[in-house]
Motif scaffolding. Structure first.
Motif, PDB file in Angstrom:
ATOM      1  N   LYS A 194      21.426  74.431  19.600  1.00 50.41           N
ATOM      2  CA  LYS A 194      21.013  73.798  20.854  1.00 50.41           C
ATOM      3  C   LYS A 194      19.611  73.189  20.770  1.00 50.41           C
ATOM      4  O   LYS A 194      19.171  72.500  21.698  1.00 50.41           O
ATOM      5  N   LYS A 195      18.895  73.474  19.660  1.00 57.62           N
ATOM      6  CA  LYS A 195      17.543  72.955  19.461  1.00 57.62           C
ATOM      7  C   LYS A 195      16.604  73.368  20.593  1.00 57.62           C
ATOM      8  O   LYS A 195      15.791  72.586  21.088  1.00 57.62           O
ATOM      9  N   SER A 196      16.719  74.621  21.017  1.00 54.51           N
ATOM     10  CA  SER A 196      15.867  75.092  22.112  1.00 54.51           C
ATOM     11  C   SER A 196      15.836  76.609  22.112  1.00 54.51           C
ATOM     12  O   SER A 196      16.608  77.269  21.403  1.00 54.51           O
ATOM     13  N   LEU A 197      14.936  77.179  22.918  1.00 52.13           N
ATOM     14  CA  LEU A 197      14.835  78.623  23.058  1.00 52.13           C
ATOM     15  C   LEU A 197      15.927  79.131  23.979  1.00 52.13           C
ATOM     16  O   LEU A 197      16.276  78.485  24.974  1.00 52.13           O
ATOM     17  N   ARG A 198      16.452  80.305  23.652  1.00 51.92           N
ATOM     18  CA  ARG A 198      17.488  80.933  24.458  1.00 51.92           C
ATOM     19  C   ARG A 198      17.248  82.444  24.497  1.00 51.92           C
ATOM     20  O   ARG A 198      16.643  83.013  23.580  1.00 51.92           O
ATOM     21  N   SER A 199      17.748  83.086  25.554  1.00 51.34           N
ATOM     22  CA  SER A 199      17.778  84.546  25.627  1.00 51.34           C
ATOM     23  C   SER A 199      19.228  84.995  25.510  1.00 51.34           C
ATOM     24  O   SER A 199      20.097  84.485  26.225  1.00 51.34           O
ATOM     25  N   LEU A 223       6.711  80.909  23.910  1.00 50.68           N
ATOM     26  CA  LEU A 223       7.713  81.875  24.355  1.00 50.68           C
ATOM     27  C   LEU A 223       7.443  82.315  25.789  1.00 50.68           C
ATOM     28  O   LEU A 223       8.357  82.382  26.621  1.00 50.68           O
ATOM     29  N   ASN A 224       6.185  82.623  26.065  1.00 56.63           N
ATOM     30  CA  ASN A 224       5.838  83.077  27.413  1.00 56.63           C
ATOM     31  C   ASN A 224       6.037  81.978  28.448  1.00 56.63           C
ATOM     32  O   ASN A 224       6.485  82.238  29.565  1.00 56.63           O
ATOM     33  N   ARG A 225       5.712  80.760  28.060  1.00 53.13           N
ATOM     34  CA  ARG A 225       5.853  79.655  29.003  1.00 53.13           C
ATOM     35  C   ARG A 225       7.316  79.338  29.280  1.00 53.13           C
ATOM     36  O   ARG A 225       7.721  79.110  30.424  1.00 53.13           O
ATOM     37  N   GLU A 226       8.148  79.331  28.227  1.00 54.38           N
ATOM     38  CA  GLU A 226       9.540  78.932  28.380  1.00 54.38           C
ATOM     39  C   GLU A 226      10.441  80.071  28.858  1.00 54.38           C
ATOM     40  O   GLU A 226      11.413  79.834  29.581  1.00 54.38           O
ATOM     41  N   LEU A 227      10.132  81.303  28.433  1.00 51.89           N
ATOM     42  CA  LEU A 227      11.023  82.426  28.726  1.00 51.89           C
ATOM     43  C   LEU A 227      10.431  83.475  29.650  1.00 51.89           C
ATOM     44  O   LEU A 227      11.160  84.333  30.148  1.00 51.89           O
ATOM     45  N   GLY A 228       9.122  83.435  29.838  1.00 56.09           N
ATOM     46  CA  GLY A 228       8.506  84.507  30.617  1.00 56.09           C
ATOM     47  C   GLY A 228       7.860  84.080  31.911  1.00 56.09           C
ATOM     48  O   GLY A 228       7.296  84.911  32.623  1.00 56.09           O
ATOM     49  N   SER A 235      15.598  81.846  31.660  1.00 52.68           N
ATOM     50  CA  SER A 235      14.562  81.045  31.026  1.00 52.68           C
ATOM     51  C   SER A 235      14.344  79.747  31.790  1.00 52.68           C
ATOM     52  O   SER A 235      15.075  79.411  32.724  1.00 52.68           O
ATOM     53  N   GLY A 236      13.346  79.018  31.342  1.00 51.69           N
ATOM     54  CA  GLY A 236      13.041  77.739  31.957  1.00 51.69           C
ATOM     55  C   GLY A 236      11.794  77.809  32.813  1.00 51.69           C
ATOM     56  O   GLY A 236      11.463  78.851  33.374  1.00 51.69           O
ATOM     57  N   LYS A 237      11.101  76.712  32.911  1.00 53.03           N
ATOM     58  CA  LYS A 237       9.909  76.661  33.746  1.00 53.03           C
ATOM     59  C   LYS A 237      10.319  76.764  35.213  1.00 53.03           C
ATOM     60  O   LYS A 237      11.342  76.202  35.623  1.00 53.03           O
ATOM     61  N   PRO A 238       9.542  77.463  36.039  1.00 58.72           N
ATOM     62  CA  PRO A 238       9.886  77.572  37.466  1.00 58.72           C
ATOM     63  C   PRO A 238      10.002  76.194  38.112  1.00 58.72           C
ATOM     64  O   PRO A 238       9.184  75.312  37.868  1.00 58.72           O
ATOM     65  N   ARG A 239      11.044  76.021  38.915  1.00 59.59           N
ATOM     66  CA  ARG A 239      11.254  74.747  39.602  1.00 59.59           C
ATOM     67  C   ARG A 239      11.005  74.859  41.099  1.00 59.59           C
ATOM     68  O   ARG A 239      10.981  73.847  41.807  1.00 59.59           O
ATOM     69  N   ALA A 240      10.846  76.092  41.592  1.00 65.02           N
ATOM     70  CA  ALA A 240      10.618  76.287  43.021  1.00 65.02           C
ATOM     71  C   ALA A 240       9.958  77.644  43.249  1.00 65.02           C
ATOM     72  O   ALA A 240       9.908  78.483  42.340  1.00 65.02           O
ATOM     73  N   VAL A 241       9.461  77.851  44.456  1.00 65.56           N
ATOM     74  CA  VAL A 241       8.872  79.122  44.861  1.00 65.56           C
ATOM     75  C   VAL A 241       9.625  79.632  46.072  1.00 65.56           C
ATOM     76  O   VAL A 241       9.711  78.927  47.100  1.00 65.56           O
ATOM     77  N   ALA A 242      10.190  80.823  45.952  1.00 64.83           N
ATOM     78  CA  ALA A 242      10.907  81.424  47.076  1.00 64.83           C
ATOM     79  C   ALA A 242       9.909  82.152  47.966  1.00 64.83           C
ATOM     80  O   ALA A 242       9.068  82.920  47.487  1.00 64.83           O
ATOM     81  N   VAL A 243      10.005  81.900  49.272  1.00 66.48           N
ATOM     82  CA  VAL A 243       9.151  82.577  50.255  1.00 66.48           C
ATOM     83  C   VAL A 243      10.023  83.582  50.995  1.00 66.48           C
ATOM     84  O   VAL A 243      10.960  83.198  51.719  1.00 66.48           O
ATOM     85  N   LEU A 244       9.740  84.863  50.807  1.00 66.10           N
ATOM     86  CA  LEU A 244      10.531  85.941  51.388  1.00 66.10           C
ATOM     87  C   LEU A 244       9.674  86.713  52.382  1.00 66.10           C
ATOM     88  O   LEU A 244       8.525  87.056  52.085  1.00 66.10           O
ATOM     89  N   VAL A 245      10.227  87.018  53.558  1.00 64.92           N
ATOM     90  CA  VAL A 245       9.508  87.787  54.565  1.00 64.92           C
ATOM     91  C   VAL A 245      10.290  89.061  54.852  1.00 64.92           C
ATOM     92  O   VAL A 245      11.458  89.006  55.263  1.00 64.92           O
TER      93      VAL A 245
END
Length: 334
Positions: A194-199, A223-228, A235-245
């Motif tokens: 896949k030419k990419s990092l995977r878990s 590794l930390n940026r892509e998987l952590g 994995s993957g960079k965060p695409r959103a922020v969940a707001v939980l109350v």
């Protein structure tokens, strides 16, 4: 010199030789004690499954392989033993300075040495109680091969089962590190297909074959940026922020929890607790939110709020159907 060092020394003398080494030479020229040598030979054969034979025609002890080589297992303990060792290390590392600091430091050093040596003989774990919730069955042999590849930096060929698609695929991977998460083991690796990092979930590895090719090395920062950096194991960079109350009552527990290293939180004026967590894939976050039921509300983003609403509606509909089938009760009826 420790028994482990002696074993490695004997292995290095034997590995790659097409002619054998006489017992007399091992004792005389290489300074192995007679009793120690007998014990090391037995350990290689019985504990490490080395194809070690005594070949009189070729001069003595050698590995019975085409090229005279044999790869020692990279890890000589089970997944549970490794977990115990790493848990102790983390417990000691996270202790605040106190009265026992000087007494515990030698123990910390000893644990580090055990980890560095890749050998374990701890016996009983002692009086540490670890509750394994939803731990999945794993193949001990596969775990040891995978962990050995992580430490020895060589590639693996695996057949990997994907539960979501219900299919298996063959992959060539370069193992980077092992992660123990929610009582299960995951392998972070570079997938050459896949030419990419995977878990990879270790228990989903159906077949595994060590390869002689050296592993591709990926920087820890990558590794930390892509998987952590995202939520949970996905994995993957965060695409959103969940707001939980959370309700004021549930906040007494949640305020003490760390859901994500980069989370943000605050107390609201009415005693409720707001938690913000980044995520890339909402599946695991959804499961964690659902377990709090009516005691949490997803405020944002709208996309994730809708996912949670649909999941709750689907769950509720099963109970309405079950009730109506069993007793003739209809929603809104008497």
């Amino acid at each position: 010199m420790s028994k482990l060092d002696e074993l490695y020394r004997l292995h290095r003398l034997l590995d790659g030789r097409r002619t054998g080494i006489a017992r007399a030479d091992l004792i005389g020229a290489h300074d192995f004690a007679r009793a120690t040598l007998s014990r090391l030979i037995a350990d290689l054969r019985n504990k490490l499954n080395a194809p070690l034979i005594h070949d009189k025609d070729r001069g003595g002890y050698r590995y019975d392989t085409a090229d005279g080589r044999f790869a020692l297992p990279g890890l000589w303990f089970t997944a549970d033993e490794l977990l115990a060792l790493v848990t102790l290390k983390h417990l000691l590392s996270n202790l605040e300075p106190g009265l026992l600091e000087d007494h515990l430091r030698p123990l910390q050093t000893r644990i580090d040495q055990l980890l560095a040596s890749r050998h374990l003989s701890l016996g009983e774990a002692g009086r540490i109680r670890l509750l394994a919730m939803a731990a999945r069955h794993k193949n001990p042999r596969h775990f040891q091969i995978v962990a050995g590849a992580v430490l020895q930096r060589h590639r693996l060929r695996i057949d990997y089962y994907n539960r979501e698609r219900d299919e298996s695929t063959a992959r060539e991977i370069s193992p980077q590190r092992l992660a123990h998460y929610r009582n299960n083991w995951y392998l972070d690796a570079w997938c050459h297909d896949k030419k990419s990092l995977r878990s990879f979930a270790v228990e989903c590895i159906r077949e595994v074959e060590p390869l002689t090719k050296p592993a591709k090395t990926v920087a820890e920062s990558t590794l930390n940026r892509e998987l952590g950096s995202s939520y949970g194991i996905f994995s993957g960079k965060p695409r959103a922020v969940a707001v939980l109350v959370f309700t004021a009552k549930r906040a007494r527990w949640v305020a003490e929890e760390i859901w994500h290293p980069e989370q943000q939180s605050r107390w609201l004026a009415d005693g409720r607790y707001e938690l913000r967590v980044p995520y890339s894939d909402d599946r695991e976050l959804l499961m964690d939110v659902l377990k709090y039921g009516a005691e949490v509300e997803v405020v944002a983003p709208d996309e994730f709020r809708e996912v949670v609403k649909n999941a709750l509606d689907a769950a509720a509909s099963q109970y309405w159907r079950g009730k109506s089938k069993g007793s003739g009760f209809e929603p809104g009826g008497e």
